[in-house]
Design an enzyme around this catalytic site. Structure first.
Site, mmCIF file in Angstrom:
data_model
loop_
_atom_site.group_PDB
_atom_site.id
_atom_site.type_symbol
_atom_site.label_atom_id
_atom_site.label_comp_id
_atom_site.label_asym_id
_atom_site.label_seq_id
_atom_site.Cartn_x
_atom_site.Cartn_y
_atom_site.Cartn_z
ATOM 1 N N LYS A 75 0.809 -1.225 0.000
ATOM 2 C CA LYS A 75 0.000 0.000 0.000
ATOM 3 C C LYS A 75 0.841 1.274 0.000
ATOM 4 C CE LYS A 75 -1.898 -2.585 2.924
ATOM 5 N NZ LYS A 75 -2.656 -3.486 3.758
ATOM 6 N N GLU A 87 -4.333 -4.180 -7.629
ATOM 7 C CA GLU A 87 -5.625 -4.655 -7.102
ATOM 8 C C GLU A 87 -5.485 -5.212 -5.683
ATOM 9 O OE1 GLU A 87 -8.910 -4.678 -8.988
ATOM 10 O OE2 GLU A 87 -9.184 -4.651 -6.833
ATOM 11 N N GLY A 95 -3.919 -14.566 9.442
ATOM 12 C CA GLY A 95 -3.168 -13.901 8.363
ATOM 13 C C GLY A 95 -3.822 -12.627 7.870
ATOM 14 N N ASP A 105 -4.131 1.598 8.240
ATOM 15 C CA ASP A 105 -4.236 0.727 7.057
ATOM 16 C C ASP A 105 -5.442 1.155 6.213
ATOM 17 O OD1 ASP A 105 -3.662 -2.025 5.650
ATOM 18 O OD2 ASP A 105 -5.805 -2.020 6.098
ATOM 19 N N LYS A 145 -5.671 2.948 2.382
ATOM 20 C CA LYS A 145 -6.571 2.483 1.308
ATOM 21 C C LYS A 145 -7.440 3.641 0.794
ATOM 22 C CE LYS A 145 -6.337 -2.216 2.995
ATOM 23 N NZ LYS A 145 -6.786 -3.163 4.012
#
Ligand code: HSE
Length: 339
Positions: free
Chosen positions: A128, A152, A209, A223, A227
């Site tokens: 990212k 993606e 995970g 995070d 995005k």
């Protein structure tokens, strides 16, 4: 298609497992025979073989601890100064940048991507940092070098939110989008509603995970904020710094808050909002008739408001090794279709 893999953690291993599982179908149905010609890791060694590396043996050696367990053979090169040296020296069509995200510096991923562009290799990334921080610069450099950067996997794993907003809704004007784009926090909030305490729920999200290498990026909202920046850049060509967004995570939400919301017929969700003016990330109490209130666990969603289509909502897996591995495969197929 000759591929260099940078980073062999959860996402890299997930991608290799997906590739292994889909090898026959890719060959027969898509005429695609990807070959991993080199791998670079941060601390577990390097490998390059122009004839292609063996995927089961790669996975086996990394499970044993590092790439030194990969069997020696003629033509196999293990000697590289660093990932950039490997990207420059190995002949390949594509670099997969799958190292852990650093939202502050976006490094070393940005340098890896720049090295790939400089050596005329396409890039697919799950990282990212570079897309959130340097979108315009990297896209311009890629355009000049006549290569592509696809990303993606950076948002909602393999649930095709980037393709939907950038390609499938192209021609509509996106007025606003609202979403749940962090799997870890959505999973934690759902499990807390089921009675689990915060620490146990976070531990589960890590074991499954979903969480970042440093999970504070998830629970403090950064995070999701990264995005938001990726959406702003990809859908509106807008680049703003991470610290200019209004960001609140879920660490201030207690079991009592969740219980209180439940009693009132509402549910806490960490909501990301974007519009051409900017974006935010905030926990919100949603009424049960809001479709986002029913997106549970590590599932993510994004709801676009557009001029021609009204509301279009996409719901799907937002994290996980094979779900993210699939996102990389989807980008790989998109590149292959254009080749
Ligand atoms: N840590 C991220 C999440 C992974 O929980 O959503 C997917 O970007």
């Amino acid at each position: 298609m000759k591929i260099i893999l940078i980073g062999l953690g959860t996402v890299g291993q997930g991608f290799l497992e997906v590739l292994q599982k889909k090898a026959d179908i890719l060959k027969t149905e898509q005429n695609l025979m990807p070959q991993i010609v080199a791998v670079a890791t941060g601390s577990r060694g390097f490998l390059a073989d122009p004839d292609g590396l063996d995927i089961p043996q790669l996975l086996e050696s990394i499970k044993k601890g590092n790439l030194s367990h990969y069997p020696q053979k003629d033509g196999l090169d293990r000697n590289f100064a660093d990932a950039i040296d490997l990207i420059r020296r190995v002949d390949a069509d594509l670099v997969l940048e799958l190292t852990p995200t650093n939202l502050q510096t976006a490094e070393p991923a940005t340098s890896h991507i720049q090295a790939a562009i400089d050596s005329k290799k396409h890039v697919i990334t799950a990282n990212k940092g570079p897309i959130a921080k340097h979108y315009q610069k990297l896209m311009q450099a890629a355009k000049n070098a006549k290569v592509e950067i696809r990303f993606e996997a950076t948002v909602m794993a393999g649930t095709p939110c980037i393709a939907l907003g950038r390609e499938l809704l192209a021609g509509c004007e996106i007025k606003e989008a609202r979403g749940i784009v962090n799997g870890t926090t959505n999973y934690i909030l759902s499990q807390m509603e089921n009675g689990l305490d915060y620490a146990a729920a976070l531990k589960q999200a890590q074991d499954l995970g979903y969480a970042e290498t440093d999970p504070s990026a998830d629970v403090e909202g950064w995070d999701a904020a990264a995005k938001v920046l990726i959406f702003l850049a990809a859908f509106f060509g807008k680049e703003i710094p991470l610290d200019s967004l209004d960001v609140t995570g879920i660490t201030g939400i207690s079991a009592e808050d969740i219980h209180e919301a439940k009693t009132a017929g509402e549910r806490y969700k960490l909501i990301a909002t974007i519009s051409p003016k900017g974006g935010s990330v905030k926990p919100m109490r949603l009424p049960m008739d809001d479709p986002l209130a029913h997106v549970g666990g590590a599932t993510n969603a994004i709801s676009f408001k557009t001029d021609l289509m009204g509301e279009t909502t996409l719901i799907g897996k937002g994290a996980g090794k094979h779900e993210t591995g699939f996102a990389i495969l989807a980008d790989l197929l998109a590149l292959h279709r254009k080749a």
